[in-house]
Motif scaffolding. Structure first.
Motif, short mmCIF file in Angstrom:
data_model
loop_
_atom_site.label_atom_id
_atom_site.label_comp_id
_atom_site.label_asym_id
_atom_site.label_seq_id
_atom_site.Cartn_x
_atom_site.Cartn_y
_atom_site.Cartn_z
N LEU A 30 0.84 -1.24 -0.04
CA LEU A 30 0.11 0.08 0.23
C LEU A 30 0.95 1.10 0.13
CD1 LEU A 30 -2.82 1.03 -0.12
CD2 LEU A 30 -2.76 0.95 2.50
N TYR A 31 1.86 1.31 0.61
CA TYR A 31 2.88 2.46 0.67
C TYR A 31 3.31 2.54 -0.61
CZ TYR A 31 7.62 4.34 0.50
OH TYR A 31 8.79 5.09 -0.08
N LEU A 32 3.74 1.48 -1.48
CA LEU A 32 4.22 1.76 -2.96
C LEU A 32 3.58 2.22 -3.70
CD1 LEU A 32 6.94 1.35 -4.54
CD2 LEU A 32 6.26 -1.06 -4.99
N LYS A 33 2.04 1.83 -3.51
CA LYS A 33 0.98 2.38 -4.51
C LYS A 33 0.75 3.99 -4.01
CE LYS A 33 -3.08 0.30 -6.30
NZ LYS A 33 -4.01 -0.83 -6.14
N THR A 34 0.76 3.98 -2.84
CA THR A 34 0.22 5.19 -2.50
C THR A 34 1.29 6.41 -2.98
OG1 THR A 34 -0.83 4.37 -0.44
CG2 THR A 34 -0.26 6.81 -0.44
N HIS A 35 2.66 6.15 -2.88
CA HIS A 35 3.57 6.76 -3.25
C HIS A 35 3.76 7.12 -4.74
CE1 HIS A 35 7.99 8.00 -2.01
NE2 HIS A 35 7.20 8.97 -2.62
N GLY A 55 1.12 12.39 2.90
CA GLY A 55 0.80 12.28 4.50
C GLY A 55 0.75 10.40 4.48
N GLN A 56 -0.01 10.17 3.64
CA GLN A 56 -0.43 8.71 3.77
C GLN A 56 0.75 7.84 3.51
OE1 GLN A 56 -3.85 7.92 1.26
NE2 GLN A 56 -5.27 9.23 2.44
N TYR A 57 1.64 8.10 2.57
CA TYR A 57 2.76 7.18 2.19
C TYR A 57 3.82 7.56 3.37
CZ TYR A 57 5.71 10.66 -0.37
OH TYR A 57 6.54 11.50 -0.54
N THR A 58 4.01 8.57 3.94
CA THR A 58 4.67 8.77 4.98
C THR A 58 4.52 8.06 6.21
OG1 THR A 58 5.30 10.88 4.21
CG2 THR A 58 5.93 10.53 6.33
N GLU A 59 3.36 8.06 6.57
CA GLU A 59 2.72 7.29 7.73
C GLU A 59 3.05 5.73 7.41
OE1 GLU A 59 1.13 4.94 10.48
OE2 GLU A 59 0.26 4.75 8.28
N LEU A 60 2.70 5.34 6.27
CA LEU A 60 2.98 3.76 5.84
C LEU A 60 4.43 3.38 6.07
CD1 LEU A 60 0.44 3.61 3.02
CD2 LEU A 60 0.07 2.27 5.24
N ALA A 61 5.17 4.38 5.53
CA ALA A 61 6.84 4.12 5.62
C ALA A 61 7.31 3.77 6.98
CB ALA A 61 7.41 5.22 4.98
N LEU A 62 6.65 4.54 7.92
CA LEU A 62 7.20 4.37 9.42
C LEU A 62 6.25 3.16 10.07
CD1 LEU A 62 6.37 8.28 10.63
CD2 LEU A 62 8.75 7.04 10.02
N ALA A 63 5.19 2.71 9.48
CA ALA A 63 4.60 1.59 10.04
C ALA A 63 5.25 0.46 9.40
CB ALA A 63 3.16 1.80 9.47
N VAL A 64 5.94 0.34 8.40
CA VAL A 64 6.36 -0.89 8.09
C VAL A 64 7.67 -1.15 8.96
CG1 VAL A 64 5.86 -0.93 5.56
CG2 VAL A 64 7.94 0.11 6.40
N GLN A 142 -7.13 1.37 13.68
CA GLN A 142 -7.72 2.78 14.04
C GLN A 142 -7.30 3.54 12.93
OE1 GLN A 142 -6.60 4.36 17.79
NE2 GLN A 142 -8.35 5.81 17.48
N LEU A 143 -5.85 3.92 12.64
CA LEU A 143 -5.41 4.64 11.51
C LEU A 143 -5.89 4.28 10.09
CD1 LEU A 143 -2.15 6.22 11.46
CD2 LEU A 143 -2.84 5.16 9.32
#
Length: 157
Positions: A30-35, A55-64, A142-143
């Motif tokens: 999802l990170y890659l697609k969002t980016h 904002g979404q891909y930045t949050e996903l990058a931290l989540a991984v 939640q996120l």
């Protein structure tokens, strides 16, 4: 390596780690697609979507990183290749979607896949009394539910 004695049986740790690797594959995909959508969005909502996707891909990058570190804390190997992720995830790659509305729809579907797969891991986590993973899952769900709601709202007329 020393034996892991954290109050969670090895078989449970292995099963939870497998579920977390699923979450890792979904999150990274999802990170890659969002980016990609961040780079390629066009149209009247360009600036809004460009910033939202960032904002979404930045949050996903931290989540991984958080997810992978939990896998490691459980004593398993965190997956780290595109091919491993592709085998696990149901999130489709960006195949040249050009419409902003289609991008929003695809990201919404991706968010909901992550939510369902994270939620499916709960019974095992609860059975093993793995509060740390339960907390991680609660935060992720939640996120992703909030992000899905925001994306869904953009699709309403």
């Amino acid at each position: 390596m020393n034996q892991i004695n954290i109050g969670i049986e090895q078989a449970d740790r292995e099963a939870i780690a497998a579920g977390l690797n699923q979450l890792l594959a979904d999150t990274y995909s999802l990170y890659l697609k969002t980016h990609s959508f961040h780079w390629n969005v066009t149209g009247p909502m360009f600036n809004t979507l460009h910033l939202m996707f960032e904002g979404q891909y930045t949050e996903l990058a931290l989540a991984v990183d958080v997810i992978a570190e939990r896998v490691r804390a459980l004593g398993a190997r965190a997956l780290g290749s595109y091919s491993a992720y592709a085998k696990l995830t149901q999130i489709s790659e960006d195949n040249g979607v050009s419409s902003a509305k289609a991008m929003i729809q695809e990201l919404l579907e991706g968010q909901e896949i992550v939510i369902r797969n994270a939620r499916a891991l709960y019974p095992l986590v609860q059975k093993a009394d793995d509060e740390a993973t339960a907390d991680l899952l609660t935060q992720r769900i939640q996120l992703h539910e909030k992000t899905a709601w925001m994306l869904r709202s953009l699709l309403e007329e």
